[in-house]
Design a protein around this motif. Structure first.
Motif, PDB file in Angstrom:
ATOM      1  N   ASN A  73       3.275  99.641  23.031  1.00 39.00           N
ATOM      2  CA  ASN A  73       3.764  98.516  22.316  1.00 39.00           C
ATOM      3  C   ASN A  73       3.507  98.558  20.916  1.00 39.00           C
ATOM      4  O   ASN A  73       2.573  99.336  20.592  1.00 39.00           O
ATOM      5  CB  ASN A  73       3.341  97.270  22.895  1.00 39.00           C
ATOM      6  CG  ASN A  73       1.812  97.044  22.733  1.00 39.00           C
ATOM      7  OD1 ASN A  73       1.357  96.686  21.894  1.00 39.00           O
ATOM      8  ND2 ASN A  73       1.293  96.948  23.894  1.00 39.00           N
ATOM      9  N   LYS A  96       6.796  94.446  20.310  1.00 35.94           N
ATOM     10  CA  LYS A  96       7.884  95.139  20.680  1.00 35.94           C
ATOM     11  C   LYS A  96       7.494  96.014  21.909  1.00 35.94           C
ATOM     12  O   LYS A  96       6.495  96.726  21.740  1.00 35.94           O
ATOM     13  CB  LYS A  96       8.485  96.235  19.515  1.00 35.94           C
ATOM     14  CG  LYS A  96       9.781  96.992  20.049  1.00 35.94           C
ATOM     15  CD  LYS A  96      10.262  97.753  18.972  1.00 35.94           C
ATOM     16  CE  LYS A  96      11.329  98.585  19.864  1.00 35.94           C
ATOM     17  NZ  LYS A  96      12.674  98.476  19.133  1.00 35.94           N
ATOM     18  N   ASN A  97       8.193  96.254  22.924  1.00 34.03           N
ATOM     19  CA  ASN A  97       8.096  96.780  24.137  1.00 34.03           C
ATOM     20  C   ASN A  97       8.534  98.025  23.904  1.00 34.03           C
ATOM     21  O   ASN A  97       9.719  98.273  23.992  1.00 34.03           O
ATOM     22  CB  ASN A  97       8.535  96.027  25.382  1.00 34.03           C
ATOM     23  CG  ASN A  97       8.257  96.892  26.633  1.00 34.03           C
ATOM     24  OD1 ASN A  97       7.650  97.916  26.633  1.00 34.03           O
ATOM     25  ND2 ASN A  97       8.514  95.936  27.714  1.00 34.03           N
ATOM     26  N   ASP A 102       9.354  96.826  32.320  1.00 31.18           N
ATOM     27  CA  ASP A 102       9.101  95.504  31.713  1.00 31.18           C
ATOM     28  C   ASP A 102       7.657  94.972  31.775  1.00 31.18           C
ATOM     29  O   ASP A 102       6.724  95.266  32.789  1.00 31.18           O
ATOM     30  CB  ASP A 102       9.947  94.396  32.536  1.00 31.18           C
ATOM     31  CG  ASP A 102      11.252  94.729  32.422  1.00 31.18           C
ATOM     32  OD1 ASP A 102      11.892  95.538  31.330  1.00 31.18           O
ATOM     33  OD2 ASP A 102      11.957  94.468  33.228  1.00 31.18           O
ATOM     34  N   CYS A 106       1.391  89.730  28.258  1.00 33.22           N
ATOM     35  CA  CYS A 106       0.885  90.437  27.180  1.00 33.22           C
ATOM     36  C   CYS A 106      -0.269  89.495  26.412  1.00 33.22           C
ATOM     37  O   CYS A 106      -0.003  88.555  26.174  1.00 33.22           O
ATOM     38  CB  CYS A 106       1.646  90.774  25.874  1.00 33.22           C
ATOM     39  SG  CYS A 106       2.776  92.361  26.275  1.00 33.22           S
ATOM     40  N   GLU A 137       1.819  85.950  26.327  1.00 37.25           N
ATOM     41  CA  GLU A 137       3.115  86.082  26.243  1.00 37.25           C
ATOM     42  C   GLU A 137       3.611  86.770  27.338  1.00 37.25           C
ATOM     43  O   GLU A 137       2.987  87.629  27.860  1.00 37.25           O
ATOM     44  CB  GLU A 137       3.957  86.934  24.931  1.00 37.25           C
ATOM     45  CG  GLU A 137       3.676  86.295  23.783  1.00 37.25           C
ATOM     46  CD  GLU A 137       4.878  85.134  23.536  1.00 37.25           C
ATOM     47  OE1 GLU A 137       5.886  85.026  23.954  1.00 37.25           O
ATOM     48  OE2 GLU A 137       4.357  84.084  22.837  1.00 37.25           O
ATOM     49  N   ILE A 140       8.057  90.258  28.639  1.00 41.66           N
ATOM     50  CA  ILE A 140       8.809  90.904  27.697  1.00 41.66           C
ATOM     51  C   ILE A 140       9.544  92.013  28.268  1.00 41.66           C
ATOM     52  O   ILE A 140       8.918  92.967  29.023  1.00 41.66           O
ATOM     53  CB  ILE A 140       7.620  91.344  26.696  1.00 41.66           C
ATOM     54  CG1 ILE A 140       7.101  90.188  26.178  1.00 41.66           C
ATOM     55  CG2 ILE A 140       8.321  92.218  25.570  1.00 41.66           C
ATOM     56  CD1 ILE A 140       5.896  90.533  25.152  1.00 41.66           C
ATOM     57  N   GLU A 144      12.491  94.902  24.127  1.00 42.06           N
ATOM     58  CA  GLU A 144      12.630  93.628  23.323  1.00 42.06           C
ATOM     59  C   GLU A 144      11.551  93.333  22.257  1.00 42.06           C
ATOM     60  O   GLU A 144      10.430  93.716  22.384  1.00 42.06           O
ATOM     61  CB  GLU A 144      12.528  92.775  24.484  1.00 42.06           C
ATOM     62  CG  GLU A 144      12.491  91.148  23.855  1.00 42.06           C
ATOM     63  CD  GLU A 144      12.252  90.346  25.001  1.00 42.06           C
ATOM     64  OE1 GLU A 144      12.320  88.973  24.773  1.00 42.06           O
ATOM     65  OE2 GLU A 144      12.163  90.474  26.047  1.00 42.06           O
ATOM     66  N   ARG A 146       9.643  90.373  20.664  1.00 44.93           N
ATOM     67  CA  ARG A 146       9.261  89.014  20.608  1.00 44.93           C
ATOM     68  C   ARG A 146       8.405  88.367  19.525  1.00 44.93           C
ATOM     69  O   ARG A 146       7.485  89.051  19.118  1.00 44.93           O
ATOM     70  CB  ARG A 146       8.432  88.805  21.870  1.00 44.93           C
ATOM     71  CG  ARG A 146       7.822  87.619  22.530  1.00 44.93           C
ATOM     72  CD  ARG A 146       8.742  86.728  23.112  1.00 44.93           C
ATOM     73  NE  ARG A 146       9.790  87.345  24.336  1.00 44.93           N
ATOM     74  CZ  ARG A 146       9.134  86.925  25.502  1.00 44.93           C
ATOM     75  NH1 ARG A 146       8.134  86.235  25.629  1.00 44.93           N
ATOM     76  NH2 ARG A 146       9.766  87.432  26.398  1.00 44.93           N
ATOM     77  N   CYS A 169      -0.965  94.810  26.813  1.00 51.75           N
ATOM     78  CA  CYS A 169       0.421  94.499  27.839  1.00 51.75           C
ATOM     79  C   CYS A 169       0.037  95.181  29.348  1.00 51.75           C
ATOM     80  O   CYS A 169      -0.379  96.115  29.360  1.00 51.75           O
ATOM     81  CB  CYS A 169       1.713  94.705  27.277  1.00 51.75           C
ATOM     82  SG  CYS A 169       1.690  94.063  25.685  1.00 51.75           S
TER      83      CYS A 169
END
Length: 170
Positions: A73, A96-97, A102, A106, A137, A140, A144, A146, A169
């Protein structure tokens, strides 16, 4: 200590079990070869010490590099603002992933640390931040971005400082 260990075991994924199992199999293999070669002490010592080095470094470096690759990430700070009427700093950032899976969750941390004109001191200050806050979070998706907001409070430092954001994450 017990809760840290149980949390670590609960968060293991299938790839971790494969990694640890293969490292343990290599350890057993090298150890047995070292025992078979006990009549040749130099070779036996090399194999047995290699077995322990594989067990020690293979598991730690393998785990960290595999998770770095699997859960890649990037984080970036959009803006930061020191509030005037309260002792706080608001940080707006994005995560950002970049991986192919998925993220379930995180843990995103923002840290504020001192800044001086000395590069060695600046490097050392990163290890002991003035203030550190974290948020979670969830869900994600691949690719994506976020956006999130972290508030560092109470933040009473009045001199020059920098803010960094990092995410771990799963």
């Amino acid at each position: 200590m017990n809760s840290i260990l149980t949390t670590f075991i609960d968060e293991l994924i299938i790839y971790d079990y494969i990694l640890f199992g293969s490292i343990f199999a290599l350890f057993i293999l090298f150890f047995i070869v070292g025992l078979i070669l006990r009549k040749k002490p130099v070779k036996a010592i090399v194999f047995i010490s290699s077995a322990f080095l594989i067990l020690l470094f293979g598991s730690t470096l393998g785990y960290s590099k595999m998770h770095e690759y699997l859960f890649s990430n990037t984080t970036s700070i959009v803006s930061q603002k020191r509030l005037t009427y309260t002792q706080a700093v608001v940080v707006y950032a994005t995560v950002k992933n970049n991986s192919n899976v998925d993220f379930k969750n995180c843990k995103i941390s923002a840290s504020a640390y001192k800044v001086t004109n000395n590069a060695v001191k600046d490097y050392m200050f990163k290890f002991k931040p003035l203030k550190k806050m974290s948020i979670l979070e969830y869900d994600i998706l691949k690719g994506e971005d976020r956006e999130f907001k972290i508030i560092l409070e109470p933040f009473t430092y009045s001199n020059d400082y920098n803010i960094s954001v990092e995410a771990s994450c799963r």
